[in-house]
Design an enzyme around this catalytic site. Structure first.
Site, PDB file in Angstrom:
ATOM      1  N   LYS A  60      77.747  52.267 120.268  1.00 50.82           N
ATOM      2  CA  LYS A  60      77.271  50.739 120.687  1.00 50.82           C
ATOM      3  C   LYS A  60      77.125  50.830 122.424  1.00 50.82           C
ATOM      4  O   LYS A  60      76.279  50.324 122.789  1.00 50.82           O
ATOM      5  CB  LYS A  60      78.606  49.180 120.765  1.00 50.82           C
ATOM      6  N   ALA A  76      83.748  48.207 123.161  1.00 46.97           N
ATOM      7  CA  ALA A  76      84.421  48.276 121.929  1.00 46.97           C
ATOM      8  C   ALA A  76      84.359  47.913 120.698  1.00 46.97           C
ATOM      9  O   ALA A  76      83.662  47.896 119.914  1.00 46.97           O
ATOM     10  CB  ALA A  76      85.562  47.220 123.021  1.00 46.97           C
ATOM     11  N   ASP A  77      85.473  48.921 120.025  1.00 40.96           N
ATOM     12  CA  ASP A  77      85.377  48.393 118.439  1.00 40.96           C
ATOM     13  C   ASP A  77      86.841  48.047 118.742  1.00 40.96           C
ATOM     14  O   ASP A  77      87.871  48.952 118.804  1.00 40.96           O
ATOM     15  CB  ASP A  77      84.455  49.458 118.105  1.00 40.96           C
ATOM     16  N   THR A  78      87.459  47.191 117.580  1.00 39.09           N
ATOM     17  CA  THR A  78      88.696  47.049 117.258  1.00 39.09           C
ATOM     18  C   THR A  78      88.807  47.224 115.323  1.00 39.09           C
ATOM     19  O   THR A  78      88.307  46.763 114.644  1.00 39.09           O
ATOM     20  CB  THR A  78      89.102  45.820 117.205  1.00 39.09           C
TER      21      THR A  78
END
Length: 200
Positions: A60, A76-78
Site C-alpha cells: 500500500k 497500514a494493514d490490520t
C-alpha cells in the site's frame, strides 16, 4: 474551538480509505490528505501473520508513495488472528458467523502493521500486537449483530469501537491498534521523523 496537540511540519498522506484510521488521526488535529491504495491484496502464503500484515502495508505504501509529489505516506494493514488462522473481512453472512463463533469465549490477536514512507524510502515500519478476549456469545447474539451490517468491512467481522464493544471482556495492549492504527507508536515515529511537532 478545540486546541490541537500537534501540527504538521511536512505534508502527510494517509494511504487508506478506512474511516476509523481517518478519525483517529483527525481527532489529534493532524492535517492529512487521503489517497487509498488501489492494490489487489495477495492471500497469505507461508509467512507469519506479522509478516503478512507488514507485506500488505508495504504494498500500500509503495503504491501511494509513487504518486504523491511531496511529504510522507502513512500506510497500514490490520489483521485478526485466531490460533494462527488469519481472519480477514467476511465474504458473506456464513463466513462472518463462523468467525464470531471462533472468537466467542476465546482470546485472539490483532496485528496492525504500518509504514511511513517518503518517495521510495521507508522511514519507519512497525507491527503492533494486541490480545483481545471475547465473552461467550450465543447464536442469537451473533445473528443480531450480523443483522446490523456492521461486520462486513471489518477484519474478524467485528468493530471494537462500534456495537461489538460489549462483546470484548478485556484487551492486553493498544485499543487504537485494534481499531486500525496504533496511535502511540505512529505518533512517536512521526515526531521522531519531524513530520509533525507539538502545537505551541
Amino acid at each position: 474551538m478545540r486546541r490541537r496537540i500537534f501540527r504538521n511540519l511536512k505534508p502527510l498522506t494517509l494511504a487508506s480509505q478506512s474511516p476509523r484510521r481517518k478519525e483517529l488521526l483527525a481527532n489529534l488535529g493532524l492535517v492529512f490528505s487521503v489517497e487509498p491504495a488501489k492494490i489487489n491484496e495477495p492471500p497469505p502464503e507461508s509467512e507469519t501473520p506479522k509478516h503478512y500484515a507488514l507485506k500488505l502495508a508495504r504494498l500500500k505504501a509503495n503504491e501511494v508513495a509513487s504518486q504523491v509529489k511531496e511529504g510522507v505516506v502513512l500506510a497500514a494493514d490490520t489483521i485478526v488472528v485466531y490460533q494462527d488462522e488469519i481472519l480477514g473481512k467476511p465474504q458473506n453472512e456464513e463466513d462472518a458467523f463462523r468467525m464470531l463463533e471462533l472468537l466467542s469465549g476465546n482470546k485472539h490477536e490483532v496485528f496492525t502493521a504500518y509504514i511511513i514512507q517518503e518517495k521510495s524510502a521507508i522511514l519507519a515500519e512497525n507491527v503492533v500486537k494486541t490480545e483481545v478476549f471475547f465473552k461467550k456469545l450465543t447464536q442469537e447474539e451473533i445473528k443480531a449483530y450480523l443483522a446490523t451490517d456492521e461486520p462486513w468491512d471489518k477484519a474478524g467481522a467485528y468493530a471494537i469501537q462500534g456495537l461489538a464493544s460489549y462483546m470484548v471482556k478485556c484487551i492486553n495492549g493498544s485499543v487504537t491498534n485494534v481499531i486500525g492504527l496504533p496511535l502511540t507508536e505512529v505518533i512517536e515515529d512521526l515526531l521522531r521523523l519531524k513530520v509533525i511537532t507539538y502545537e505551541k
